[in-house]
Design a protein around this motif. Structure first.
Motif, PDB file in Angstrom:
ATOM      1  N   ASN A  72       0.854  -1.227  -0.007  1.00  0.00           N
ATOM      2  CA  ASN A  72      -0.029   0.047  -0.022  1.00  0.00           C
ATOM      3  C   ASN A  72       0.883   1.286  -0.080  1.00  0.00           C
ATOM      4  O   ASN A  72       0.338   2.306  -0.610  1.00  0.00           O
ATOM      5  N   CYS A  76      -0.780   3.416  -2.880  1.00  0.00           N
ATOM      6  CA  CYS A  76      -1.934   4.026  -2.131  1.00  0.00           C
ATOM      7  C   CYS A  76      -2.757   5.082  -3.062  1.00  0.00           C
ATOM      8  O   CYS A  76      -2.024   5.877  -3.578  1.00  0.00           O
ATOM      9  N   ARG A  79      -5.470   3.835  -8.056  1.00  0.00           N
ATOM     10  CA  ARG A  79      -6.848   3.582  -8.636  1.00  0.00           C
ATOM     11  C   ARG A  79      -7.592   5.009  -8.999  1.00  0.00           C
ATOM     12  O   ARG A  79      -8.232   5.116 -10.064  1.00  0.00           O
ATOM     13  N   ASP A  80      -7.354   5.679  -8.119  1.00  0.00           N
ATOM     14  CA  ASP A  80      -8.180   7.033  -8.490  1.00  0.00           C
ATOM     15  C   ASP A  80      -7.502   8.196  -9.073  1.00  0.00           C
ATOM     16  O   ASP A  80      -8.014   9.072  -9.362  1.00  0.00           O
ATOM     17  N   GLU A 114      -7.288  -6.746  -3.709  1.00  0.00           N
ATOM     18  CA  GLU A 114      -8.183  -5.882  -3.585  1.00  0.00           C
ATOM     19  C   GLU A 114      -7.752  -4.421  -3.836  1.00  0.00           C
ATOM     20  O   GLU A 114      -6.572  -4.241  -3.837  1.00  0.00           O
ATOM     21  N   GLY A 115      -8.687  -3.322  -4.149  1.00  0.00           N
ATOM     22  CA  GLY A 115      -8.390  -1.997  -4.215  1.00  0.00           C
ATOM     23  C   GLY A 115      -7.409  -1.783  -5.190  1.00  0.00           C
ATOM     24  O   GLY A 115      -7.325  -2.274  -6.277  1.00  0.00           O
ATOM     25  N   ASP A 116      -6.367  -0.793  -4.734  1.00  0.00           N
ATOM     26  CA  ASP A 116      -5.260  -0.468  -5.803  1.00  0.00           C
ATOM     27  C   ASP A 116      -4.572  -1.777  -6.267  1.00  0.00           C
ATOM     28  O   ASP A 116      -4.306  -1.753  -7.543  1.00  0.00           O
ATOM     29  N   TRP A 118      -5.484  -4.611  -6.813  1.00  0.00           N
ATOM     30  CA  TRP A 118      -6.215  -5.481  -7.829  1.00  0.00           C
ATOM     31  C   TRP A 118      -6.323  -4.598  -9.085  1.00  0.00           C
ATOM     32  O   TRP A 118      -6.120  -5.389 -10.102  1.00  0.00           O
ATOM     33  N   THR A 119      -6.481  -3.339  -9.040  1.00  0.00           N
ATOM     34  CA  THR A 119      -6.584  -2.644 -10.290  1.00  0.00           C
ATOM     35  C   THR A 119      -5.285  -2.607 -10.912  1.00  0.00           C
ATOM     36  O   THR A 119      -5.551  -2.600 -12.253  1.00  0.00           O
TER      37      THR A 119
END
Length: 376
Positions: A72, A76, A79-80, A114-116, A118-119
């Protein structure tokens, strides 16, 4: 023209931006760790800072984005922030595009994400499957199973795979003024065969070239002294010790003593033999050591008793080795001061490596006043 490197103050996390002489941008990791709801959080607003630097370079995309591994504190908020080709949901206006993505093999093969993470894995798999815009750092055999499931062979995607001990073919030193040599992930031969070491982390040496003069940056990730020692031994074995020279060192694992030795020490960490050789014999004069971390704790403080880095004992070692070489030890969350940290910006030119005094890359006149005399 010079190149520039920027290290952002984001706590114990990594984001490094390289601005090449032609203004192309190479980003190593992206970790937006700041708590926007905490007015006392001194970590930088990373999306804004990176976009400001992109605007300064007159770029709206990255030539390369490297995710050194999927922890992370290295991904972190990715993804966004970025435009991802595999999902229309992640293609809104204002998201910077990635020309080429660099990932370790684990970013393809790891499960239960999961989250970032996974993306990033989904994007890496998409690009590898389609055969464009990606370099996977690994021995080719590691990816064979996944390629076979997609009806592909290693040879079908060989140009997407870069092994340790190779130059990344996406750059040409003569044309681009830069090249990237891969140190990790790597393999080490034991009595039982070929063993992968620290397969989830990318480590590279960057060579900058201007006016026939080279400067070197060693970009460490979260590897420990054992893996680092084996990396050094592997490099020696292949007569590539020049690929370990450095003017700039981004510290391994946020100034942790575990990147030096198994023993922290009372006031100073004493590194194991191979690591000591790397840091003391291969550093160039006026070297810059960057610790991407929280401030170095004071002896006896609450932070000093914390098991997590940064470790005061490791910092004391780094500070000691630069005393006789006019070097600098800089901590991202301490520079220029703890109360108001700013990005650390380095200018790399034929005269050497200079720490920029201002937060932004200066005008030509201002830059000229801040250069250093290159040591022999």
């Amino acid at each position: 023209m010079p190149a520039f490197m920027t290290f952002y103050p984001i706590g114990n996390a990594d984001t490094t931006l390289i601005r090449l002489a032609n203004d192309d941008l190479v980003l190593f990791d992206f970790a937006n760790m700041r708590d926007a709801n905490d007015p006392y959080d001194k970590r930088i607003d990373l999306p804004k800072a990176v976009k400001d630097d992109m605007e300064e370079a007159d770029r709206d995309s990255f030539r390369v984005v490297a995710f050194t591994h999927l922890d992370n504190d290295h991904i972190c908020g990715a993804r966004d922030f970025f435009w991802f080709d595999h999902a229309t949901l992640l293609q809104s206006e204002g998201r910077p595009k990635i020309g080429e993505m660099w990932v370790p093999a684990d970013a393809i093969t790891e499960t239960n994400l999961e989250g970032d993470a996974w993306t990033i894995r989904a994007e890496a798999r998409h690009r590898l499957k389609e055969g464009y815009g990606i370099k996977v750092f690994s021995r080719p055999a590691k990816l064979a199973k996944y390629l076979e499931e997609w009806g592909l062979s290693v040879e079908d995607r060989r140009d997407c795979i870069v092994d340790a001990g190779e130059l990344v073919p996406s750059f040409d030193k003569a044309a681009d003024g830069v090249e990237f040599f891969v140190h990790s992930p790597f393999a080490w031969r034991t009595d039982e065969g070929l063993e992968d070491r620290n397969e989830g982390s990318i480590v590279v040496q960057v060579t900058f070239l201007e006016n026939g003069i080279e400067s070197y940056a060693l970009l460490g990730s979260d590897i420990n002294y054992e893996t680092l020692s084996l990396m050094i031994k592997t490099t020696k074995k292949h007569n590539n010790t020049h690929r370990l020279e450095w003017d700039i060192l981004k510290l391994f694992h946020h100034c942790s003593y575990k990147s030096l030795s198994p023993d922290k020490g009372e006031d100073k960490t004493e590194p194991v033999e191979e690591v000591k050789w790397l840091f003391e014999e291969l550093a160039h004069k006026k070297e810059k050591i960057i610790s991407p971390s929280w401030p170095i704790p004071l002896k006896g403080s609450v932070e000093d008793k914390d098991a997590q880095p940064p470790h005061r004992q490791a910092a004391n070692y780094y500070k000691e080795i630069i005393k006789d070489s006019e070097g600098e030890f800089l901590v991202t969350m301490e520079t220029p001061r703890q109360s108001a940290p700013k990005p650390i910006k380095l200018k790399i030119s034929w005269t050497g490596v200079a720490v920029m005094l201002a937060a932004a890359i200066p005008t030509v006149a201002a830059a000229a006043s801040s250069t250093t005399t290159r040591a022999g």
